[in-house]
Write an enzyme that holds these catalytic residues in place. Sequence first.
Site, PDB file in Angstrom:
ATOM      1  N   CYS A 143      -2.048   9.566   2.672  1.00  0.00           N
ATOM      2  CA  CYS A 143      -1.568   9.002   1.407  1.00  0.00           C
ATOM      3  C   CYS A 143      -2.471   9.356   0.246  1.00  0.00           C
ATOM      4  O   CYS A 143      -2.016   9.469  -0.884  1.00  0.00           O
ATOM      5  CB  CYS A 143      -1.445   7.488   1.537  1.00  0.00           C
ATOM      6  SG  CYS A 143      -2.974   6.703   2.032  1.00  0.00           S
TER       7      CYS A 143
ATOM      8  N   GLU B 172       0.883  -1.174   0.000  1.00  0.00           N
ATOM      9  CA  GLU B 172       0.000   0.000   0.000  1.00  0.00           C
ATOM     10  C   GLU B 172       0.913   1.215   0.000  1.00  0.00           C
ATOM     11  O   GLU B 172       1.468   1.583   1.037  1.00  0.00           O
ATOM     12  CB  GLU B 172      -0.897  -0.014   1.253  1.00  0.00           C
ATOM     13  CG  GLU B 172      -1.887  -1.167   1.301  1.00  0.00           C
ATOM     14  CD  GLU B 172      -3.097  -0.945   0.391  1.00  0.00           C
ATOM     15  OE1 GLU B 172      -3.375   0.209   0.022  1.00  0.00           O
ATOM     16  OE2 GLU B 172      -3.753  -1.935   0.035  1.00  0.00           O
TER      17      GLU B 172
HETATM   18  P1  NAD Z   1       8.162   4.760   5.013  1.00  0.00           P
HETATM   19  O1  NAD Z   1       8.181   3.967   3.771  1.00  0.00           O
HETATM   20  O2  NAD Z   1       9.308   5.640   5.304  1.00  0.00           O
HETATM   21  O3  NAD Z   1       8.010   3.810   6.294  1.00  0.00           O
HETATM   22  C1  NAD Z   1       6.990   2.865   6.419  1.00  0.00           C
HETATM   23  C2  NAD Z   1       7.439   1.752   7.358  1.00  0.00           C
HETATM   24  O4  NAD Z   1       8.566   1.103   6.781  1.00  0.00           O
HETATM   25  C3  NAD Z   1       7.864   2.221   8.731  1.00  0.00           C
HETATM   26  O5  NAD Z   1       7.424   1.303   9.701  1.00  0.00           O
HETATM   27  C4  NAD Z   1       9.385   2.218   8.644  1.00  0.00           C
HETATM   28  O6  NAD Z   1      10.021   1.978   9.877  1.00  0.00           O
HETATM   29  C5  NAD Z   1       9.640   1.061   7.705  1.00  0.00           C
HETATM   30  N1  NAD Z   1      10.899   1.201   6.958  1.00  0.00           N
HETATM   31  C6  NAD Z   1      11.607   2.338   6.716  1.00  0.00           C
HETATM   32  N2  NAD Z   1      12.711   2.069   6.007  1.00  0.00           N
HETATM   33  C7  NAD Z   1      12.713   0.735   5.799  1.00  0.00           C
HETATM   34  C8  NAD Z   1      13.591  -0.163   5.125  1.00  0.00           C
HETATM   35  N3  NAD Z   1      14.694   0.261   4.522  1.00  0.00           N
HETATM   36  N4  NAD Z   1      13.268  -1.465   5.099  1.00  0.00           N
HETATM   37  C9  NAD Z   1      12.136  -1.905   5.672  1.00  0.00           C
HETATM   38  N5  NAD Z   1      11.277  -1.110   6.341  1.00  0.00           N
HETATM   39  C10 NAD Z   1      11.551   0.187   6.406  1.00  0.00           C
HETATM   40  O7  NAD Z   1       6.800   5.572   4.972  1.00  0.00           O
HETATM   41  P2  NAD Z   1       6.254   6.621   6.021  1.00  0.00           P
HETATM   42  O8  NAD Z   1       7.085   7.850   5.941  1.00  0.00           O
HETATM   43  O9  NAD Z   1       6.039   5.993   7.350  1.00  0.00           O
HETATM   44  O10 NAD Z   1       4.805   6.902   5.407  1.00  0.00           O
HETATM   45  C11 NAD Z   1       4.628   7.787   4.345  1.00  0.00           C
HETATM   46  C12 NAD Z   1       4.427   7.072   3.025  1.00  0.00           C
HETATM   47  O11 NAD Z   1       3.492   6.051   3.157  1.00  0.00           O
HETATM   48  C13 NAD Z   1       3.868   7.992   1.960  1.00  0.00           C
HETATM   49  O12 NAD Z   1       4.483   7.714   0.739  1.00  0.00           O
HETATM   50  C14 NAD Z   1       2.414   7.618   1.902  1.00  0.00           C
HETATM   51  O13 NAD Z   1       1.771   7.914   0.695  1.00  0.00           O
HETATM   52  C15 NAD Z   1       2.471   6.174   2.175  1.00  0.00           C
HETATM   53  N6  NAD Z   1       1.216   5.701   2.720  1.00  0.00           N
HETATM   54  C16 NAD Z   1       0.439   4.889   1.972  1.00  0.00           C
HETATM   55  C17 NAD Z   1      -0.798   4.468   2.458  1.00  0.00           C
HETATM   56  C18 NAD Z   1      -1.694   3.570   1.682  1.00  0.00           C
HETATM   57  O14 NAD Z   1      -2.639   3.067   2.276  1.00  0.00           O
HETATM   58  N7  NAD Z   1      -1.470   3.335   0.401  1.00  0.00           N
HETATM   59  C19 NAD Z   1      -1.189   4.874   3.729  1.00  0.00           C
HETATM   60  C20 NAD Z   1      -0.357   5.697   4.449  1.00  0.00           C
HETATM   61  C21 NAD Z   1       0.844   6.098   3.956  1.00  0.00           C
END
Ligand code: NAD
Length: 456
Positions: free
Chosen positions: A244, A210
């Site tokens: 998002c 997602e």
């Molecule tokens: P992110 O990708 O930075 O982090 C998401 C999760 O992944 C966190 O728990 C983080 O600790 C983990 N993570 C970070 N780096 C990682 C790595 N190298 N390997 C594995 N896991 C890792 O995203 P964010 O800043 O928490 O959220 C914002 C993003 O999420 C935006 O792009 C937004 O559009 C998207 N988002 C999508 C939805 C959806 O339902 N489609 C909902 C909310 C947010």
Amino acid sequence: MNSIPSIVRSHQAFFAAGHTKSIDSRLDVLKKLKHTIKAYEADITAALYQDLHKSEQEAYTTEIGIVLEEISFVMKRLKKWAKPKRVKTPLTHIGSKSVIFPEPYGTVLVIAPWNYPLQLALSPLIGAIAAGNTVVLKPSEYTPAVSAVLSALIRDVFPGDYVALAEGGPDISTALLQQPFDYIFFTGSVAVGKVVMEAAAKQLIPVTLELGGKSPCIVHKDADIKLAAKRIVFGKFTNAGQTCIAPDYLLVHEDIKTELTEEMKRVIGEFYGLQPELNPSYGKIVSERHYQRLLSFLKDGVALIGGQADHRHHKIAPTILDQVTDDSPVMQEEIFGPILPLFAYRGIDEVIEKVKSRPKPLALYVFTTNQTIEREIIENLSFGGGCVNDTLMHVATPYLPFGGVGESGIGSYHGFDSFNTFTHKKSVVKQTNRFDFAFRYPSSKNGLRLIRKILK
Ligand code: NAD
């Protein structure tokens, strides 16, 4: 916390022992989850305020209430969804029965982001539990207050070998991604989504991703401008734009540009006051790093509305940016904050071309009273989901699958689609022993002739 491999082993053992099999016990635990969320409501609301300055209304509407509703929806239908389903058999299979057995994958990993830290952790969890899996849940490191409440809540409802919270940053995620999970459900950025999929591919673990992206919001000249202004301001500035599916940029017909922006200014004042950046109920940006990134975008255009910031609380007033170019940084990445670049257009073809030139967005919104325009947009553009004459609302119904397409994600969930996502469909043919058609065997004389007649 136990070591990650030992948590995963304990989950595998719990699953293998059949503890998640019975539908009644899944329903019991979902009921307990619902009661416990209610019992923790005040703590959750306080934590959401601490981490993101969410108002009580926003906290209930977009986090607590939506999760409670999802549990109620699933509980009402789970028995029906979980039943083996008899389907038709073709002529070639006469005498047999075909049945689909819904079967849990086993041990699931859910990785959640920070922007809706309760909803985006618990909503996939509900689907995974309803489908009969165990869950290791990794919340985001950016919302520690909510994580602390989640940790207590999860421990009150589930034994640790059924659902466990693994708190930490990317290091913990990286360690988790090396484990032999049976399914991975990730919500977050496109960049990390690629890391997750790559790690999953090494073990052939199925994934749901997602993700995000730049979601356009189109306002045609025949739109109801007052309603459009209200609904766009609501969709963009809820949680200070850290949603998002928030409108990422606005495409407005040139004839109504001034009228729309003036109305949006009025609505922003009505919703958040004349100095929104000082309003305690208006969302804050989650961290200094995210705040600085957003501030730098303010240089990419001229603020028609907003532009003010409060450094103490990392707040940026709802901002509409004019005179932005497509190659400026604010248009190169998902904004994920309360800044809305605006572009005026003359014809709908221009709009279609502009949206098509970018990766497929997670959401798309179009405001129009003209059904031809509505159809043209829906039929010519690919996007995860969206609304006509509204924003965000498609995410808040359990009857619609929610997910992206292309760069905005893989797979979908909510309601039945959550159950379906976390379920393997095991297809079984039960053959009759009363008779046996010879034509399929290599020794059959006229077999091929008959098969040609049937399979055409
Ligand atoms: P992110 O990708 O930075 O982090 C998401 C999760 O992944 C966190 O728990 C983080 O600790 C983990 N993570 C970070 N780096 C990682 C790595 N190298 N390997 C594995 N896991 C890792 O995203 P964010 O800043 O928490 O959220 C914002 C993003 O999420 C935006 O792009 C937004 O559009 C998207 N988002 C999508 C939805 C959806 O339902 N489609 C909902 C909310 C947010």
